[in-house]
Structure formats: C-alpha cells, structure tokens
Write a protein that holds these residues in place. Structure first.
Motif, PDB file in Angstrom:
ATOM      1  N   LEU A 187       2.442  -9.608   3.458  1.00  0.00           N
ATOM      2  CA  LEU A 187       1.248  -9.006   2.862  1.00  0.00           C
ATOM      3  C   LEU A 187       1.560  -7.599   2.348  1.00  0.00           C
ATOM      4  O   LEU A 187       1.104  -7.213   1.269  1.00  0.00           O
ATOM      5  N   SER A 188       2.358  -6.851   3.099  1.00  0.00           N
ATOM      6  CA  SER A 188       2.739  -5.497   2.647  1.00  0.00           C
ATOM      7  C   SER A 188       3.449  -5.586   1.302  1.00  0.00           C
ATOM      8  O   SER A 188       3.142  -4.827   0.376  1.00  0.00           O
ATOM      9  N   GLU A 189       4.406  -6.507   1.207  1.00  0.00           N
ATOM     10  CA  GLU A 189       5.136  -6.670  -0.068  1.00  0.00           C
ATOM     11  C   GLU A 189       4.168  -6.965  -1.206  1.00  0.00           C
ATOM     12  O   GLU A 189       4.256  -6.379  -2.287  1.00  0.00           O
ATOM     13  N   LEU A 190       3.241  -7.887  -0.948  1.00  0.00           N
ATOM     14  CA  LEU A 190       2.296  -8.285  -1.998  1.00  0.00           C
ATOM     15  C   LEU A 190       1.431  -7.096  -2.437  1.00  0.00           C
ATOM     16  O   LEU A 190       1.271  -6.837  -3.635  1.00  0.00           O
ATOM     17  N   LEU A 191       0.898  -6.364  -1.463  1.00  0.00           N
ATOM     18  CA  LEU A 191      -0.007  -5.257  -1.801  1.00  0.00           C
ATOM     19  C   LEU A 191       0.746  -4.126  -2.499  1.00  0.00           C
ATOM     20  O   LEU A 191       0.222  -3.513  -3.440  1.00  0.00           O
ATOM     21  N   LEU A 192       1.972  -3.872  -2.061  1.00  0.00           N
ATOM     22  CA  LEU A 192       2.762  -2.819  -2.731  1.00  0.00           C
ATOM     23  C   LEU A 192       3.032  -3.225  -4.179  1.00  0.00           C
ATOM     24  O   LEU A 192       2.972  -2.396  -5.085  1.00  0.00           O
ATOM     25  N   VAL A 207      -1.677   1.582  -1.814  1.00  0.00           N
ATOM     26  CA  VAL A 207      -1.070   2.405  -0.763  1.00  0.00           C
ATOM     27  C   VAL A 207      -1.293   1.609   0.530  1.00  0.00           C
ATOM     28  O   VAL A 207      -2.422   1.182   0.804  1.00  0.00           O
ATOM     29  N   VAL A 208      -0.221   1.360   1.269  1.00  0.00           N
ATOM     30  CA  VAL A 208      -0.335   0.517   2.467  1.00  0.00           C
ATOM     31  C   VAL A 208      -0.040   1.328   3.729  1.00  0.00           C
ATOM     32  O   VAL A 208       1.041   1.898   3.870  1.00  0.00           O
ATOM     33  N   LEU A 224      11.121  -2.051   3.071  1.00  0.00           N
ATOM     34  CA  LEU A 224       9.988  -1.400   2.380  1.00  0.00           C
ATOM     35  C   LEU A 224       9.919   0.088   2.676  1.00  0.00           C
ATOM     36  O   LEU A 224       9.100   0.814   2.107  1.00  0.00           O
ATOM     37  N   ARG A 225      10.755   0.541   3.605  1.00  0.00           N
ATOM     38  CA  ARG A 225      10.619   1.901   4.119  1.00  0.00           C
ATOM     39  C   ARG A 225      10.842   2.985   3.063  1.00  0.00           C
ATOM     40  O   ARG A 225      10.323   4.081   3.192  1.00  0.00           O
ATOM     41  N   GLY A 226      11.599   2.681   2.000  1.00  0.00           N
ATOM     42  CA  GLY A 226      11.855   3.679   0.967  1.00  0.00           C
ATOM     43  C   GLY A 226      10.656   3.910   0.049  1.00  0.00           C
ATOM     44  O   GLY A 226      10.611   4.875  -0.716  1.00  0.00           O
ATOM     45  N   ASN A 227       9.676   3.018   0.106  1.00  0.00           N
ATOM     46  CA  ASN A 227       8.536   3.097  -0.804  1.00  0.00           C
ATOM     47  C   ASN A 227       7.540   4.157  -0.306  1.00  0.00           C
ATOM     48  O   ASN A 227       7.029   4.058   0.817  1.00  0.00           O
ATOM     49  N   LYS A 228       7.259   5.143  -1.170  1.00  0.00           N
ATOM     50  CA  LYS A 228       6.382   6.264  -0.753  1.00  0.00           C
ATOM     51  C   LYS A 228       4.952   5.801  -0.486  1.00  0.00           C
ATOM     52  O   LYS A 228       4.178   6.477   0.170  1.00  0.00           O
ATOM     53  N   PHE A 276       4.224   3.230   1.197  1.00  0.00           N
ATOM     54  CA  PHE A 276       4.222   2.466   2.459  1.00  0.00           C
ATOM     55  C   PHE A 276       4.319   3.435   3.632  1.00  0.00           C
ATOM     56  O   PHE A 276       5.334   4.121   3.798  1.00  0.00           O
ATOM     57  N   LYS A 277       3.252   3.507   4.431  1.00  0.00           N
ATOM     58  CA  LYS A 277       3.195   4.525   5.491  1.00  0.00           C
ATOM     59  C   LYS A 277       2.959   3.856   6.839  1.00  0.00           C
ATOM     60  O   LYS A 277       1.997   3.109   6.997  1.00  0.00           O
TER      61      LYS A 277
END
Ligand code: NAP
Ligand code: F7E
Length: 347
Positions: free
Chosen positions: A19-24, A29-30, A48-52, A54-55
């Motif tokens: 779901l995180s991948e899909l929403l990003l 902003v996740v 996914l950790r490099g994506n700003k 994604f928190k």
C-alpha cells in the motif's frame, strides 16, 4: 495542488508495504506507524526509505497516546488500519494481547479521530474472512450480508473492530469503511503463513535441500488472492463518495493440499500423497525412487479450525470497477520465482 496525506498502521507488514508503494506512486505523503522492536523489522519497506514523502513514526496500537499524537502530527486525509496480531493460530496462545491490538486498536484510532474532530479523514479497517467462521448450511460463498460466526480469538477481535467501525460511521458520521478481505498472499507474505511456508520449502527443495516440511490441516480450503490486487482495492474503497463495507475475494477456493499440487505442477515436480489425517505424507517421485517431503504434525492443528472459506466479491468488483490481475497460478509463480531467486542469491 496539496498532496494527500495517508497514515498506515502495520506499514512493515505485507499489505502495509504494497500500500505504501501504491500511495507513493500516487504522490501521497505516507506516514507509517512502526512499533519499537528489538530486531530489524523493516525489510519489506527498506527500499522506500530514500523517499522524502515516506515518513516512519514510532507508535503502537495498544497505546492511545502514541496514536493520538501521530494523528495530530500527520493530520491525515486517509488512515489505513492494517496493524494487527494477524496470525490466527497464534491468537489461541495470546488471546488477550490479540484482543488488545487487533480488537481495541481500531477503537483507539476512531476515538482519536473523534476527539481531534477529524470529520473529513477517511478510515479503512482491515477486516477479514475469519469473521464468517464455519461453513453454513446452504451457503457456498460469503458476501457482505452473510452471518458472522468467528472461530478464533483473532476472528472475535476482528469482529469487534468490524462493528466499532460501523458504529462510528453511523453514530458520528465518520467516513469509516471495512474491507472484508479473504486470504491474500505474495512474495512478501509472513513466513509462518501456510502458502509462504510451502513456497519457501519447495524453493529450497529444488535447490537441493533434504529437509521435510511439517504442516497441519491439509484439507482446509481458502480463497487465495494476491496482495497487490487487494491493496489497490483497499485504496479504492476510500476513494468512493460514500463509506461502505466490501468483501474482497477471488470467488474460488483451494485446499492446502491442492495449493501444494499447484506449486509442484509449476516446478514440474511429481508428487504423490499417501495415508490419511495425521498419517498423510507426500513424496516426490524421482524415477523409481520415492523421497518423503511432507508430513503432518498435530502441533499445527488449531483448537478450532475453519475448514472452508470462499468469498463473493461481486459488489466490490462492480462498485469499485476492478478486475483482478492475478489468479492462483500467477500467485504461485510469483511466490516461487521470488523464493527461488532469493535462495539462489544466498547460496
Ligand atoms: P502482517 O504482514 O502480519 O502485518 C501486520 C502488521 O501489524 C506488521 O506491520 C506489524 O508490525 C503490525 N503490528 C503488529 N502488532 C502491532 C502493534 N501492537 N502496534 C502496531 N502495529 C502492530 O499482516 P498483513 O498480511 O499485511 O495483513 C494486514 C492486515 O490485514 C492485518 O490487520 C490482518 O489482520 C488483515 N488481514 C490480512 C489478510 C491476509 O490474508 N493477509 C486477510 C484479511 C485481513 P511488526 O512488523 O512490528 O510485526
Ligand atoms: O492458514 C492451514 C491452517 O495461517 C491457512 C491471516 O492472514 O488469512 C490468514 O489466516 C490454512 C488454515 O492463514 C499449516 O490451519 C495447515 O486452515 O496461512 P494461514 P489463515 O489462518 O487463513 C486470514 C484471512 C486473516 O485475516 C489472517 O490475518 O492453512 N494450515 N498447515 C497451516 N497454517 C499455518 N499457518 N501453518 C501450517 O503449517
């Protein structure tokens, strides 16, 4: 345009990661709620950790204060409550903890939403086919109107969450929905669930392992879909104009034994079954040789078992305008290919 904000509990789990991948990919902003554990539990979301956008934030479904402060901090447009003690078998061993997290966790989030006055935030509850329980006379498949008779502490806890979601929708006008999902699997499935136990074992076997696999009830039938399809449907449920509940399933059911047969077919392994009940065994045929590969171990039997689950996804597929991309064959291929690749790398 303002980016949408989502909060996901259970972000480190199978569904949370897809779901995180899909929403990003949809520019959200996740915020992902992680619990503090003594081991590394972020393998599924490491990429996914490099994506700003994604928190990760620490919190726990058993801790109201942490949930309230994360909701206050993130002010989400959508909350997906995927966190749970999600193992049915283990719920018999830790029933109180299961009720605390899988049952009351949803209430704590809904209360925080109400308390903070988040009238516009949409809430998704990860409900389950375990709500339906035993096969009912004359009923071939379960839909949104079917009777719910759970058969495990997990199922009972999820029933609480299912109902409290509906109650908050009706009592306070919250946009709160249930996705009643039947079993869904993937290469990221937890390693103690039966499909993943099987694909990991067979992947190692064709790479030369001499191990034997011990399983419980081989006759249990489940409606197995792919987590990628099902997480997309979770998102779609919250994009509707009206809050509602949906059964998500493939409409087909397969026994554990036949899931193994399907895997062996894909791997071109000849398998035969002999014996019954606890004495049932499976062998691989190697020319004239017969190698034992699977035995039943009573320790995997549950105090109460659900023998048959099959869902009727008609309402969801029609209203959410969705066609499933994966069938059982595709699922088996995806899981086996991935496990074989992983074990080859580590050899
Ligand atoms: P999963 O892989 O077992 O993931 C469960 C997640 O919940 C993990 O991220 C876990 O964190 C987290 N969690 C556990 N206890 C928690 C706590 N006390 N506080 C906060 N988070 C906690 O489950 P899944 O297969 O992705 O399923 C997602 C949801 O759908 C679950 O609620 C499950 O019950 C439900 N469901 C699953 C299926 C299915 O077939 N997969 C079908 C119907 C419904 P850790 O990584 O720290 O353990
Ligand atoms: O068992 C039988 C077992 O643990 C499936 C969760 O995601 O889906 C999942 O729950 C069947 C059962 O999944 C073994 O007795 C045989 O009949 O993979 P499972 P589950 O219990 O259906 C529902 C929808 C959820 O909501 C849950 O969160 O397989 N079985 N032998 C075995 N099961 C396991 N785990 N291990 C065995 O060795």
């Amino acid at each position: 345009m303002k980016k949408k904000i989502a909060l996901i509990t259970g972000v480190t789990g199978q569904d949370g990661s897809y779901l995180s991948e899909l929403l990003l990919s949809k520019n959200y902003v996740v915020y992902g709620l992680c619990r503090r554990v003594s081991y590394f539990n972020r393998n599924r979301i490491e990429h996914l950790r490099g994506n700003k956008r994604f928190k990760l934030v620490y919190g726990d479904l058993s801790d109201y204060t942490s949930l309230e402060s994360i909701i206050k901090l993130s002010r989400p447009d959508e909350i997906y409550n995927l966190g749970a003690q999600s193992h049915v078998g283990h719920s018999f061993e830790i029933p109180e903890y299961t009720s605390e997290v899988t049952g009351l966790g949803s209430l704590r989030i809904l209360e925080a939403m109400r308390f903070l006055g988040l009238k516009k935030t949409k809430f998704y509850q990860a409900s389950t086919s375990e709500l339906f329980g035993e096969k009912q006379k004359g009923i071939n498949s379960f839909n949104e109107k079917s009777l719910m008779v759970p058969k495990s502490p997990y199922g009972v806890s999820k029933l609480y969450s299912y109902w409290i979601t509906k109650v908050y929708r009706e009592a306070y006008g919250l946009f709160a929905c249930n996705g009643i999902l039947f079993n869904h699997e993937s290469p990221r499935r937890g390693e103690t669930f039966v499909t993943r136990k099987i694909t990991m074992f067979l992947a190692k076997k064709i790479l030369g392992s001499k191990d034997i696999l011990y399983l419980g009830n081989l006759n249990a039938k489940r409606d197995w879909g792919h987590a990628k399809d099902y997480t997309e449907l979770q998102w779609k449920i919250l994009q509707q104009s009206r809050a509602d509940d949906y059964v998500i399933a493939t409409g087909k059911t397969t026994s554990v034994r036949d899931f193994i047969n399907e895997c062996c077919k894909y791997l071109k392994i000849k398998i035969i079954w002999q014996g019954k009940g606890v004495n049932e065994k499976a062998y691989i045929l190697n020319g004239k040789k017969k190698d034992l590969i699977i035995k039943v171990d009573k320790k995997y039997y549950r105090p109460l078992e659900i023998d048959y689950l099959r869902g009727n996804p008609q309402k969801a597929l029609k209203k959410l305008n969705y066609k499933l991309k994966y069938n059982l064959k595709d699922l088996v291929k995806d899981m086996l290919d991935s496990d074989i690749k992983r074990f080859k790398k580590s050899m």
